[in-house]
Design an enzyme around this catalytic site. Structure first.
Site, PDB file in Angstrom:
ATOM      1  N   GLU A 159      11.019  52.915 -10.179  1.00  0.00           N
ATOM      2  CA  GLU A 159       9.838  53.374 -10.920  1.00  0.00           C
ATOM      3  C   GLU A 159       9.416  52.429 -12.058  1.00  0.00           C
ATOM      4  O   GLU A 159       9.309  52.850 -13.217  1.00  0.00           O
ATOM      5  CB  GLU A 159      10.080  54.794 -11.453  1.00  0.00           C
ATOM      6  CG  GLU A 159      10.461  55.756 -10.336  1.00  0.00           C
ATOM      7  CD  GLU A 159      10.789  57.170 -10.829  1.00  0.00           C
ATOM      8  OE1 GLU A 159      10.864  57.362 -12.045  1.00  0.00           O
ATOM      9  OE2 GLU A 159      10.957  58.057  -9.981  1.00  0.00           O
ATOM     10  N   GLU A 275      12.257  59.257  -0.381  1.00  0.00           N
ATOM     11  CA  GLU A 275      12.744  60.505  -0.993  1.00  0.00           C
ATOM     12  C   GLU A 275      11.914  61.707  -0.556  1.00  0.00           C
ATOM     13  O   GLU A 275      11.589  62.593  -1.367  1.00  0.00           O
ATOM     14  CB  GLU A 275      12.721  60.378  -2.530  1.00  0.00           C
ATOM     15  CG  GLU A 275      13.496  59.183  -3.045  1.00  0.00           C
ATOM     16  CD  GLU A 275      13.563  59.094  -4.571  1.00  0.00           C
ATOM     17  OE1 GLU A 275      13.199  60.056  -5.270  1.00  0.00           O
ATOM     18  OE2 GLU A 275      14.008  58.034  -5.053  1.00  0.00           O
TER      19      GLU A 275
HETATM   20  C1  XIL Z   1      16.847  63.266  -9.099  1.00  0.00           C
HETATM   21  C2  XIL Z   1      18.065  64.013  -8.580  1.00  0.00           C
HETATM   22  O1  XIL Z   1      17.737  64.589  -7.333  1.00  0.00           O
HETATM   23  C3  XIL Z   1      18.469  65.090  -9.550  1.00  0.00           C
HETATM   24  O2  XIL Z   1      19.696  65.655  -9.140  1.00  0.00           O
HETATM   25  C4  XIL Z   1      18.579  64.533 -10.969  1.00  0.00           C
HETATM   26  O3  XIL Z   1      18.761  65.604 -11.867  1.00  0.00           O
HETATM   27  C5  XIL Z   1      17.347  63.745 -11.359  1.00  0.00           C
HETATM   28  O4  XIL Z   1      17.073  62.754 -10.386  1.00  0.00           O
HETATM   29  N1  XIL Z   1      13.063  60.035  -8.185  1.00  0.00           N
HETATM   30  C6  XIL Z   1      14.235  59.369  -7.969  1.00  0.00           C
HETATM   31  C7  XIL Z   1      15.501  60.130  -7.813  1.00  0.00           C
HETATM   32  O5  XIL Z   1      14.227  58.144  -7.784  1.00  0.00           O
HETATM   33  O6  XIL Z   1      16.619  59.444  -8.290  1.00  0.00           O
HETATM   34  C8  XIL Z   1      15.388  61.473  -8.492  1.00  0.00           C
HETATM   35  O7  XIL Z   1      16.587  62.201  -8.225  1.00  0.00           O
HETATM   36  C9  XIL Z   1      14.166  62.210  -8.039  1.00  0.00           C
HETATM   37  C10 XIL Z   1      12.926  61.438  -8.424  1.00  0.00           C
END
Ligand code: XIL
Length: 374
Positions: A159, A275
């Site tokens: 990000e 994701e």
């Molecule tokens: C999230 C996890 O799923 C959670 O368990 C944690 O509390 C926060 O992070 N973008 C990303 C991931 O790149 O690493 C994030 O994962 C969700 C958003």
């Protein structure tokens, strides 16, 4: 943790195929598995997983190994999770996850080397550029070298963009930019390449999927960033589209998404869907209706995304509703249901039964044009 052997996985799958599904069993999902359907199109399918899940839940682990060709650790490799203090790193959990993947023949996405949001607090106290640079290089080098040859792709910087911060280059005004300036991306990518030359290096972003002015800006900034990296000779192999989607939250334009993916592919990087999940905070309570609406979003997004042959990888942010960051109510509270019902964002339900979302993914994979896996 006890790794499940291939024989046990096979035995488990056979037993499940014979058993009547009940809570706790894995429903014999309509064969073949998603990883097989994906592989037939040259796509690698996977899911995030957490150490606690693979260590304690045999039923979930069997499902994971059956459906997925790749895993990504949900939190275990994030810097703030690993580092208890300046210069200290605890590699135990990441080691266990990479070992688990190897033991089950799964590919592995490294997630992530650097993320402004999960940077250890001690890093913020480094006051000169030199120490910040050294800390970043040590982090990237240690992660890259420790798992060298075992990582399919690395999210080097997670990000990095936020056009709303107002910079012409769209870079997020956050900790690494503050400490080093815009060169931190090149610094990290060069170090990552040197540490593990075989791993694909990915820029992973969110909010590039929908049709809003902010996401238009993010798409444009993403294209500019990858173009600039390529021009400067900064090693980058793929752009990651996180794809945290929701039912009825934002307008969607198939045309804009499709064009973005083509333009990204024209820059000669692969594209990874990294994701994918679909939250149902705006859907009605009835389970069947909710599941149908969630499945529709999967279908609508994947029809466009998988049409682009540069898309080589599809990872969901979880496999079963038993384990989702949204169900656990950790962050992102605008995506939680307000009626107290658990949301149902993933391909399997919490009893590990395949849902309409599973079928939507399966159908999208079957309809996708075949591609060179890359
Ligand atoms: C999230 C996890 O799923 C959670 O368990 C944690 O509390 C926060 O992070 N973008 C990303 C991931 O790149 O690493 C994030 O994962 C969700 C958003």
């Amino acid at each position: 943790m006890r790794a499940i052997s291939r024989r046990e996985v096979l035995a488990g799958t056979l037993a499940l195929a014979l058993a009547t599904p009940a809570r706790g069993d894995v429903e014999p999902s309509p064969a073949p598995a998603l990883k097989t359907l994906a592989a037939q199109r040259g796509i690698l399918y996977g899911s995030c997983a957490a150490y606690t899940q693979i260590a304690a839940e045999d039923d979930f682990t069997v499902l994971l190994a059956r459906e997925c060709g790749l895993i990504v650790p949900e939190n275990e490799m994030k810097w703030a999770e690993m580092s208890p203090g300046a210069g200290l790193e605890d590699f135990r959990r990441p080691d266990q996850m990479v070992d688990f993947a190897d033991a089950h023949g799964l590919h592995f996405r490294g997630h992530n080397m650097l993320w402004y949001w999960r940077t250890p607090s001690w890093f913020f106290e480094l006051h000169d550029r030199k120490s910040s640079e050294q800390a970043i290089l040590k982090r990237v080098d240690e992660m890259g070298r420790r798992y060298r040859g075992r990582i399919h792709s690395w999210d080097v910087v997670n990000e990095p963009l936020n056009p709303q911060d107002g910079r012409p280059d769209g870079l997020r005004k956050a900790v690494f930019l503050d400490a080093i300036g815009p060169d931190y991306l090149a610094l990290a990518h060069h170090a990552a390449r040197a540490a593990d030359p075989a791993a694909r290096l990915v820029v992973n972003e969110y909010d590039v999927e929908y049709d809003t002015p902010e996401q238009d800006d993010k798409r444009l900034a993403s294209l500019h960033l990858i173009e600039a990296m390529k021009k400067a000779g900064t090693p980058v192999d793929a752009f990651g589209v996180q794809a945290h989607l929701s039912v009825d939250r934002l307008p969607f334009s198939a045309r804009k998404l499709r064009r973005f993916l083509s333009e990204m592919a024209d820059l000669e990087v692969a594209i990874q869907i990294t994701e994918l999940d679909v939250t149902d905070e705006n859907a009605p309570a009835a389970t069947s209706e909710r599941d149908r609406l969630v499945a529709d979003q999967y279908a609508r997004f994947l029809e466009v995304a998988l049409d682009e042959k540069a898309v080589k990888l599809l990872t969901c942010w979880g496999l079963s509703d038993r384990h989702s960051w949204i169900v656990r109510h950790e962050t992102n509270d605008q995506k939680w249901r307000r009626d107290g019902l658990a949301s149902r964002p993933l391909p399997f339900d919490d009893a590990l039964m395949a849902k309409p979302a599973w079928a939507a993914i399966a159908e999208a994979l079957k309809a996708a044009p075949p591609r060179d896996p890359g």
